[in-house]
Design a protein around this motif. Sequence first.
Motif, PDB file in Angstrom:
ATOM      1  N   SER A  87      32.733  37.437  38.949  1.00  0.00           N
ATOM      2  CA  SER A  87      33.278  38.519  39.781  1.00  0.00           C
ATOM      3  C   SER A  87      32.490  39.563  39.682  1.00  0.00           C
ATOM      4  O   SER A  87      31.765  39.979  38.714  1.00  0.00           O
ATOM      5  CB  SER A  87      34.484  38.666  39.478  1.00  0.00           C
ATOM      6  OG  SER A  87      35.506  37.777  39.361  1.00  0.00           O
ATOM      7  N   GLY A 146      38.535  40.319  46.507  1.00  0.00           N
ATOM      8  CA  GLY A 146      37.165  40.420  46.011  1.00  0.00           C
ATOM      9  C   GLY A 146      35.749  39.684  46.430  1.00  0.00           C
ATOM     10  O   GLY A 146      36.009  38.793  47.310  1.00  0.00           O
ATOM     11  N   ARG A 173      32.470  43.044  39.875  1.00  0.00           N
ATOM     12  CA  ARG A 173      33.472  44.172  39.634  1.00  0.00           C
ATOM     13  C   ARG A 173      33.112  45.524  40.600  1.00  0.00           C
ATOM     14  O   ARG A 173      33.985  46.165  40.863  1.00  0.00           O
ATOM     15  CB  ARG A 173      33.266  44.880  38.213  1.00  0.00           C
ATOM     16  CG  ARG A 173      33.750  43.616  37.317  1.00  0.00           C
ATOM     17  CD  ARG A 173      33.837  44.094  35.982  1.00  0.00           C
ATOM     18  NE  ARG A 173      34.009  42.951  35.024  1.00  0.00           N
ATOM     19  CZ  ARG A 173      33.238  42.491  34.075  1.00  0.00           C
ATOM     20  NH1 ARG A 173      32.043  43.331  33.744  1.00  0.00           N
ATOM     21  NH2 ARG A 173      33.606  41.644  33.331  1.00  0.00           N
ATOM     22  N   GLU A 174      31.854  45.543  40.973  1.00  0.00           N
ATOM     23  CA  GLU A 174      31.747  46.699  42.012  1.00  0.00           C
ATOM     24  C   GLU A 174      32.210  46.710  43.360  1.00  0.00           C
ATOM     25  O   GLU A 174      32.341  47.709  43.873  1.00  0.00           O
ATOM     26  CB  GLU A 174      30.061  47.128  42.061  1.00  0.00           C
ATOM     27  CG  GLU A 174      29.411  45.821  42.586  1.00  0.00           C
ATOM     28  CD  GLU A 174      28.752  44.882  41.593  1.00  0.00           C
ATOM     29  OE1 GLU A 174      27.998  43.810  41.877  1.00  0.00           O
ATOM     30  OE2 GLU A 174      29.153  44.804  40.191  1.00  0.00           O
ATOM     31  N   THR A 175      32.857  45.687  43.525  1.00  0.00           N
ATOM     32  CA  THR A 175      33.534  45.265  44.888  1.00  0.00           C
ATOM     33  C   THR A 175      34.963  45.552  44.501  1.00  0.00           C
ATOM     34  O   THR A 175      35.717  45.314  45.802  1.00  0.00           O
ATOM     35  CB  THR A 175      33.170  44.037  45.521  1.00  0.00           C
ATOM     36  OG1 THR A 175      33.596  43.155  44.719  1.00  0.00           O
ATOM     37  CG2 THR A 175      31.774  43.790  45.903  1.00  0.00           C
ATOM     38  N   GLY A 176      35.302  45.743  43.601  1.00  0.00           N
ATOM     39  CA  GLY A 176      36.977  46.330  43.227  1.00  0.00           C
ATOM     40  C   GLY A 176      37.543  45.036  42.708  1.00  0.00           C
ATOM     41  O   GLY A 176      36.825  44.031  42.063  1.00  0.00           O
ATOM     42  N   PRO A 177      38.980  44.690  42.617  1.00  0.00           N
ATOM     43  CA  PRO A 177      39.669  43.591  41.912  1.00  0.00           C
ATOM     44  C   PRO A 177      39.162  42.221  42.618  1.00  0.00           C
ATOM     45  O   PRO A 177      38.741  42.265  43.672  1.00  0.00           O
ATOM     46  CB  PRO A 177      41.001  43.871  42.223  1.00  0.00           C
ATOM     47  CG  PRO A 177      41.051  45.355  42.715  1.00  0.00           C
ATOM     48  CD  PRO A 177      39.675  45.743  43.276  1.00  0.00           C
ATOM     49  N   SER A 178      39.167  41.352  41.720  1.00  0.00           N
ATOM     50  CA  SER A 178      38.926  40.104  42.073  1.00  0.00           C
ATOM     51  C   SER A 178      40.007  38.865  41.731  1.00  0.00           C
ATOM     52  O   SER A 178      40.241  39.047  40.674  1.00  0.00           O
ATOM     53  CB  SER A 178      37.505  39.545  41.682  1.00  0.00           C
ATOM     54  OG  SER A 178      37.239  38.300  41.794  1.00  0.00           O
TER      55      SER A 178
END
Length: 121
Positions: free
Chosen positions: A87, A15, A89-94
């Motif tokens: 983090s 992420g 969130r819009e980029t997926g899991p972190s």
Amino acid sequence: GGGRQTKQTIEKVVGTKYVRLFSVTETARLYPRQGPLCNNSRLDLDAPPSELAEAFPLLAGATCEEALLFPGDLLFIPRHCWHYVRSLRETGPSFSVSFWWGAKMGLRPPEEQGDPYTPVY
């Protein structure tokens, strides 16, 4: 976040993370808490800018460095460097790995004489 009494690294594994770093010289503008939590700020940097400006007017004068951390990036945060990490969130899991070491100094509590934000060695 906050101005930790340790050195820290953050390694980004999955992420993306957004990071703001503030020098210890910005401490008074970051509204630190009192007592044992004096290395934490009262600021909610996720709040709308207009609310922050009204509640914490000194923040407008604070300068910071901003960065995005991607997988494989490693960030070193010096002792007493104030930091805010979020983090995206819009980029997926972190997922990140942090490591802290070297707790040898602290911030003087406000009830002690002198500048309360001068590092103690």
